[in-house]
Write a protein that holds these residues in place. Structure first.
Motif, PDB file in Angstrom:
ATOM      1  N   THR A   1      29.714  39.510  55.515  1.00 14.81           N
ATOM      2  CA  THR A   1      29.145  40.002  54.559  1.00 14.81           C
ATOM      3  C   THR A   1      27.956  39.552  54.023  1.00 14.81           C
ATOM      4  N   ALA A   2      27.428  39.826  52.842  1.00 12.09           N
ATOM      5  CA  ALA A   2      26.724  39.155  52.126  1.00 12.09           C
ATOM      6  C   ALA A   2      26.869  37.543  51.655  1.00 12.09           C
ATOM      7  N   ALA A   3      25.534  36.614  51.478  1.00 10.59           N
ATOM      8  CA  ALA A   3      25.788  35.530  51.754  1.00 10.59           C
ATOM      9  C   ALA A   3      26.398  34.649  50.253  1.00 10.59           C
ATOM     10  N   SER A   4      26.489  35.924  48.860  1.00  6.37           N
ATOM     11  CA  SER A   4      27.085  35.856  47.548  1.00  6.37           C
ATOM     12  C   SER A   4      28.509  35.241  47.854  1.00  6.37           C
ATOM     13  N   LEU A   5      28.985  36.142  49.503  1.00  9.52           N
ATOM     14  CA  LEU A   5      30.384  36.244  49.376  1.00  9.52           C
ATOM     15  C   LEU A   5      31.326  34.693  49.910  1.00  9.52           C
ATOM     16  N   THR A   6      30.246  34.418  50.769  1.00  7.24           N
ATOM     17  CA  THR A   6      30.115  33.018  51.649  1.00  7.24           C
ATOM     18  C   THR A   6      30.268  32.008  50.184  1.00  7.24           C
ATOM     19  N   ALA A   7      29.468  31.999  49.608  1.00  5.28           N
ATOM     20  CA  ALA A   7      29.297  30.891  48.519  1.00  5.28           C
ATOM     21  C   ALA A   7      29.954  30.907  47.868  1.00  5.28           C
ATOM     22  N   LEU A   8      31.234  31.715  46.909  1.00  3.67           N
ATOM     23  CA  LEU A   8      32.180  32.083  46.536  1.00  3.67           C
ATOM     24  C   LEU A   8      33.216  31.613  47.508  1.00  3.67           C
ATOM     25  N   MET A   9      33.558  31.638  48.337  1.00  2.02           N
ATOM     26  CA  MET A   9      34.914  31.394  48.961  1.00  2.02           C
ATOM     27  C   MET A   9      34.591  29.871  49.820  1.00  2.02           C
ATOM     28  N   ILE A  10      32.867  29.001  49.694  1.00  3.28           N
ATOM     29  CA  ILE A  10      33.560  27.377  49.992  1.00  3.28           C
ATOM     30  C   ILE A  10      33.354  26.840  49.173  1.00  3.28           C
TER      31      ILE A  10
ATOM     32  N   THR B   1      47.482  28.723  51.507  1.00  2.00           N
ATOM     33  CA  THR B   1      46.501  28.382  50.044  1.00  2.00           C
ATOM     34  C   THR B   1      47.255  29.981  48.843  1.00  2.00           C
ATOM     35  N   ARG B   2      47.298  30.698  49.604  1.00  2.00           N
ATOM     36  CA  ARG B   2      47.537  32.027  48.275  1.00  2.00           C
ATOM     37  C   ARG B   2      46.781  32.883  47.958  1.00  2.00           C
ATOM     38  N   GLN B   3      45.991  32.437  48.539  1.00  2.00           N
ATOM     39  CA  GLN B   3      44.227  33.453  48.342  1.00  2.00           C
ATOM     40  C   GLN B   3      44.288  34.529  49.119  1.00  2.00           C
ATOM     41  N   VAL B   4      43.592  35.429  47.857  1.00  2.00           N
ATOM     42  CA  VAL B   4      43.863  36.601  48.294  1.00  2.00           C
ATOM     43  C   VAL B   4      42.062  37.612  48.408  1.00  2.00           C
ATOM     44  N   VAL B   5      42.158  38.505  49.531  1.00  2.00           N
ATOM     45  CA  VAL B   5      40.666  39.275  49.551  1.00  2.00           C
ATOM     46  C   VAL B   5      41.260  40.968  49.204  1.00  2.00           C
TER      47      VAL B   5
ATOM     48  N   ALA C   1      40.121  46.825  42.666  1.00  2.00           N
ATOM     49  CA  ALA C   1      41.294  45.162  41.392  1.00  2.00           C
ATOM     50  C   ALA C   1      42.756  46.108  41.496  1.00  2.00           C
ATOM     51  N   GLY C   2      43.350  45.376  41.536  1.00  2.00           N
ATOM     52  CA  GLY C   2      44.485  45.591  40.193  1.00  2.00           C
ATOM     53  C   GLY C   2      44.578  45.809  38.991  1.00  2.00           C
ATOM     54  N   ASP C   3      45.445  46.062  38.081  1.00  2.00           N
ATOM     55  CA  ASP C   3      45.850  46.769  37.238  1.00  2.00           C
ATOM     56  C   ASP C   3      45.262  45.532  35.337  1.00  2.00           C
ATOM     57  N   SER C   4      45.289  44.040  36.200  1.00  2.00           N
ATOM     58  CA  SER C   4      44.912  43.025  35.406  1.00  2.00           C
ATOM     59  C   SER C   4      43.927  41.885  35.959  1.00  2.00           C
ATOM     60  N   ALA C   5      43.590  41.316  35.506  1.00  2.00           N
ATOM     61  CA  ALA C   5      42.226  40.561  35.756  1.00  2.00           C
ATOM     62  C   ALA C   5      42.570  39.493  36.578  1.00  2.00           C
ATOM     63  N   ALA C   6      43.423  39.841  37.297  1.00  2.00           N
ATOM     64  CA  ALA C   6      43.801  38.724  38.507  1.00  2.00           C
ATOM     65  C   ALA C   6      42.808  39.114  39.732  1.00  2.00           C
ATOM     66  N   LEU C   7      42.596  39.655  39.509  1.00  2.00           N
ATOM     67  CA  LEU C   7      41.343  39.688  40.882  1.00  2.00           C
ATOM     68  C   LEU C   7      40.314  39.908  40.224  1.00  2.00           C
ATOM     69  N   SER C   8      39.305  39.308  41.245  1.00  2.00           N
ATOM     70  CA  SER C   8      37.672  39.227  40.663  1.00  2.00           C
ATOM     71  C   SER C   8      37.204  40.314  41.511  1.00  2.00           C
ATOM     72  N   GLU C   9      35.618  40.812  40.914  1.00  2.00           N
ATOM     73  CA  GLU C   9      35.320  41.632  42.212  1.00  2.00           C
ATOM     74  C   GLU C   9      33.611  40.529  42.536  1.00  2.00           C
ATOM     75  N   ALA C  10      33.424  41.177  44.062  1.00  2.00           N
ATOM     76  CA  ALA C  10      32.184  39.990  44.072  1.00  2.00           C
ATOM     77  C   ALA C  10      32.142  40.694  45.078  1.00  2.00           C
TER      78      ALA C  10
ATOM     79  N   VAL D   1      44.582  34.563  43.605  1.00  2.00           N
ATOM     80  CA  VAL D   1      45.560  33.696  44.174  1.00  2.00           C
ATOM     81  C   VAL D   1      46.574  34.806  44.270  1.00  2.00           C
ATOM     82  N   LEU D   2      47.356  35.169  44.888  1.00  2.00           N
ATOM     83  CA  LEU D   2      48.468  35.440  44.307  1.00  2.00           C
ATOM     84  C   LEU D   2      49.805  34.771  44.022  1.00  2.00           C
ATOM     85  N   PRO D   3      50.485  34.941  42.879  1.00  2.00           N
ATOM     86  CA  PRO D   3      51.501  34.359  42.645  1.00  2.00           C
ATOM     87  C   PRO D   3      52.584  33.572  43.287  1.00  2.00           C
TER      88      PRO D   3
END
Length: 427
Positions: A4-13, A61-65, A69-78, A85-87
């Protein structure tokens, strides 16, 4: 592999392990594949769409893609996907899970590279997300009789007959092999009793139908051939008590597709795949299936199977003694179970009657925290408690083959036997 786009790469590094960073880059391709699978099916297989929210989780790491989105702000769009991160309280496994107000299909990273295998996994876990809608609630029994030599012999012969049926060159060969498989099944159930047969039935309806769904929607060119090969390979498994349904379920499903199209529409939580197939092919169980079993087994090299299993029984007896010494007779820590969520390998479970089932490795989550097991935990047959080896003292949250991430409000206290401990609410 698609990226996918390079901005997602930057997000995950710097935020995830290298393997999961790559998985994040490919998340959109996975979501697209899942959408293509469910759109192509269009609800035809089960009368319910398999389309739905998906989480890809890094178990380390419990990180998720996520696909939404869910009902809260636990997931951020990119870039069209959602990260977070999963609790700790949420189980990590290939499964269906409720989290953040959403019923998800959860997939563990890294996913299989091969497209057909990955499609089968996606469809399998997507079925788990909708199974309640079908009136087929999740069930997780562990049939003790499949850890015995007699149970394993009968299961291996049933698998051989099912493989022969799936590979039969003509109608007569198909009919003969199908009837043989049902004789082996009837004999095993006669020995295991109603309770054992019910446990098998429940697991086939749970994992068996999920795996059948994966086979049907994987895009395989010859599912009958592939499932026959799976049945042959399954004979080599160390433990049948949980994994058998992954082999048997698709076999019965494909044979039912041929013998009784539309069979899925009438399924209930009490259905028996073997009985459904028997009705479709005109099979009547003999009055003494055990006697007929002995005659039929010769066609499938039954004596060699019996010799093999009886020899292996000694090794399994030694393993049973080891688990009993560690988790029953020896000093232990007993943790109560109230709302258990467990991630485990179904190929390794070891029944330890009458005490329960040993999970050689597992991650167990409950109200008291997260228990990580690497050298065996015993879950009671009534799911009231899990037992591990005792810690050195009441202040230690690790032991031989386990570690505990303890939630606030709980403590380790002395147990009833000398050297034992229990987990209990803090005063």
């Amino acid at each position: 592999m698609k990226t996918t786009a390079a901005s997602l790469t930057a997000l995950m590094i710097g935020l995830a392990s290298p393997a999961f960073a790559q998985e994040a880059l490919d998340a959109r391709a996975v979501f697209d594949q899942a959408e293509a699978i469910c759109q192509a099916d269009d609800g035809a297989l089960w009368g319910v769409s398999l389309c739905g929210p998906i989480l890809i989780v890094d178990p380390a790491t419990r990180q998720v893609v996520a696909s939404q989105a869910g009902d809260s702000a636990a997931l951020s769009e990119a870039d069209g996907v959602f990260t977070g991160v999963l609790p700790d309280a949420v189980m990590v496994a290939n499964t269906a899970v409720d989290w953040d107000g959403v019923r998800w299909t959860m997939l563990l990273a890294p996913l299989p590279d091969e497209a057909e295998t990955r499609a089968g996994l996606i469809a399998h876990e997507s079925w788990h997300r909708i199974q309640d809608q079908l009136g087929l609630p999740m069930a997780s029994p562990t049939p003790d009789h499949l850890a015995t030599a007699e149970g394993r012999i009968a299961m291996r012969l049933e698998w051989r007959a099912l493989a022969a049926a799936l590979s039969a060159p003509d109608a007569q060969g198909l009919r003969t092999a199908t009837h043989d498989a049902l004789i082996f099944r009837a004999a095993r159930h006669a020995q295991a009793g109603q309770a054992g047969a019910a446990q098998e039935r429940a697991l086939e309806l749970n994992e068996g139908l999920a795996e059948y769904t994966g086979v049907k929607l994987s895009g395989a060119l010859d599912p009958h051939r592939d499932v026959a090969a799976t049945l042959r390979a399954a004979e080599q498994a160390d433990a049948f008590s949980r994994m058998f349904a992954y082999a048997s379920g698709p076999a019965y499903g494909l044979l039912l597709d041929d013998a009784a199209p539309g069979w899925r529409a009438g399924l209930t939580a009490e259905s028996d795949l073997g009985a459904l197939l028997g009705a479709a092919v005109g099979f009547t169980a003999p009055e003494d299936p055990v006697a007929v079993f002995a005659r039929t087994a010769a066609t499938y090299d039954g004596q060699a199977v019996a010799n093999d299993e009886l020899a292996a029984q000694e090794a399994r007896a030694g393993l049973t003694t080891r688990w009993s010494d560690r988790l029953v007779a020896g000093p232990v820590l007993r943790l109560p179970l109230e709302n258990i969520r467990v991630s485990f390998d179904p190929n390794t479970l070891q029944p330890l009657p009458p005490h329960g089932v040993v999970y050689p490795t597992a991650t167990i989550t409950d109200v008291w925290g997260v228990l990580t097991v690497t050298e065996g935990a015993l879950i009671a047959g009534d799911w009231s408690a899990v037992t591990v080896t005792a810690p050195a003292d009441g202040d230690t949250l690790t032991g031989d083959g386990w570690s505990l991430d303890l939630a606030d409000g709980w403590r380790i206290a002395p147990g009833a036997r000398a050297g034992d401990f229990v987990l209990e609410p803090a005063e």
